[in-house]
Design a protein around this motif. Structure first.
Motif, mmCIF file in Angstrom:
data_model
loop_
_atom_site.group_PDB
_atom_site.id
_atom_site.type_symbol
_atom_site.label_atom_id
_atom_site.label_comp_id
_atom_site.label_asym_id
_atom_site.label_seq_id
_atom_site.Cartn_x
_atom_site.Cartn_y
_atom_site.Cartn_z
ATOM 1 N N MET A 186 10.074 -3.970 -9.557
ATOM 2 C CA MET A 186 9.540 -5.329 -9.456
ATOM 3 C C MET A 186 8.927 -5.575 -8.071
ATOM 4 O O MET A 186 7.887 -6.225 -7.963
ATOM 5 N N PHE A 187 9.579 -5.037 -7.037
ATOM 6 C CA PHE A 187 9.032 -5.171 -5.685
ATOM 7 C C PHE A 187 7.683 -4.456 -5.587
ATOM 8 O O PHE A 187 6.740 -4.963 -4.964
ATOM 9 N N GLY A 188 7.553 -3.294 -6.193
ATOM 10 C CA GLY A 188 6.287 -2.558 -6.193
ATOM 11 C C GLY A 188 5.185 -3.333 -6.891
ATOM 12 O O GLY A 188 4.043 -3.386 -6.409
ATOM 13 N N ILE A 189 5.514 -3.946 -8.006
ATOM 14 C CA ILE A 189 4.524 -4.760 -8.722
ATOM 15 C C ILE A 189 4.110 -5.948 -7.859
ATOM 16 O O ILE A 189 2.920 -6.260 -7.737
ATOM 17 N N GLN B 116 0.014 -8.803 -4.675
ATOM 18 C CA GLN B 116 -0.271 -9.587 -3.479
ATOM 19 C C GLN B 116 -1.277 -8.917 -2.549
ATOM 20 O O GLN B 116 -1.976 -9.587 -1.820
ATOM 21 N N LYS B 117 -1.372 -7.611 -2.569
ATOM 22 C CA LYS B 117 -2.203 -6.877 -1.615
ATOM 23 C C LYS B 117 -3.564 -6.476 -2.176
ATOM 24 O O LYS B 117 -4.198 -5.578 -1.667
ATOM 25 N N ILE B 118 -4.037 -7.138 -3.227
ATOM 26 C CA ILE B 118 -5.348 -6.817 -3.774
ATOM 27 C C ILE B 118 -6.408 -7.240 -2.758
ATOM 28 O O ILE B 118 -6.469 -8.396 -2.350
ATOM 29 N N GLU B 119 -7.232 -6.278 -2.369
ATOM 30 C CA GLU B 119 -8.259 -6.564 -1.377
ATOM 31 C C GLU B 119 -9.512 -7.096 -2.063
ATOM 32 O O GLU B 119 -9.824 -6.750 -3.189
ATOM 33 N N GLU B 120 -10.227 -7.903 -1.319
ATOM 34 C CA GLU B 120 -11.483 -8.436 -1.822
ATOM 35 C C GLU B 120 -12.527 -7.328 -1.833
ATOM 36 O O GLU B 120 -12.572 -6.487 -0.935
#
Length: 122
Positions: free
Chosen positions: A17-20, A25-29
């Motif tokens: 769950m932490f990995g997901i 959250q870290k999706i870059e533009e």
């Protein structure tokens, strides 16, 4: 022993769950920008004697705008640049690179002549 399996399963689930959460959250533009054509691109096939021996290949000159007339008259006075597309690529892929480079060369009062290769598959 069963409590150890439960603890290990819960720890694995929390780690998953932490990995997901981190990936969401870290999706870059997307920072890629489109290369736009400034003028209408022109390709001129240059017939060479060597092409008769290797008909699967063709040499094209690329230009755009007012420089296209010079290209049609076979007036090449700039620094030659040869673009060779990758496996299965097209000679038309030179457009983005050449359009920007021609614009930059014009700003600096220089000239570039772009040539590209076409490998006809089949």
């Amino acid at each position: 022993m069963p409590s150890l399996i439960v603890v290990f399963s819960l720890f694995s689930l929390l780690l998953y769950m932490f990995g997901i959460f981190i990936n969401v959250q870290k999706i870059e533009e997307n920072q890629c920008s489109m290369t736009y054509m400034y003028e209408y691109p022109k390709f001129l096939k240059i017939d060479l004697v060597e092409n008769k021996h290797s008909p699967a290949y063709g040499l094209y000159a690329y230009s755009e705008g007012l420089q296209a007339q010079k290209m049609r008259n076979m007036e090449f006075r700039g620094a030659p640049v040869l673009f060779i597309p990758g496996n299965g690529g097209s000679y038309k892929q030179v457009r983005s690179l050449a359009s920007v480079a021609l614009r930059k060369a014009t700003e600096k009062h220089g000239q570039i002549d772009f040539f590209t290769d076409n490998r006809r598959l089949g």
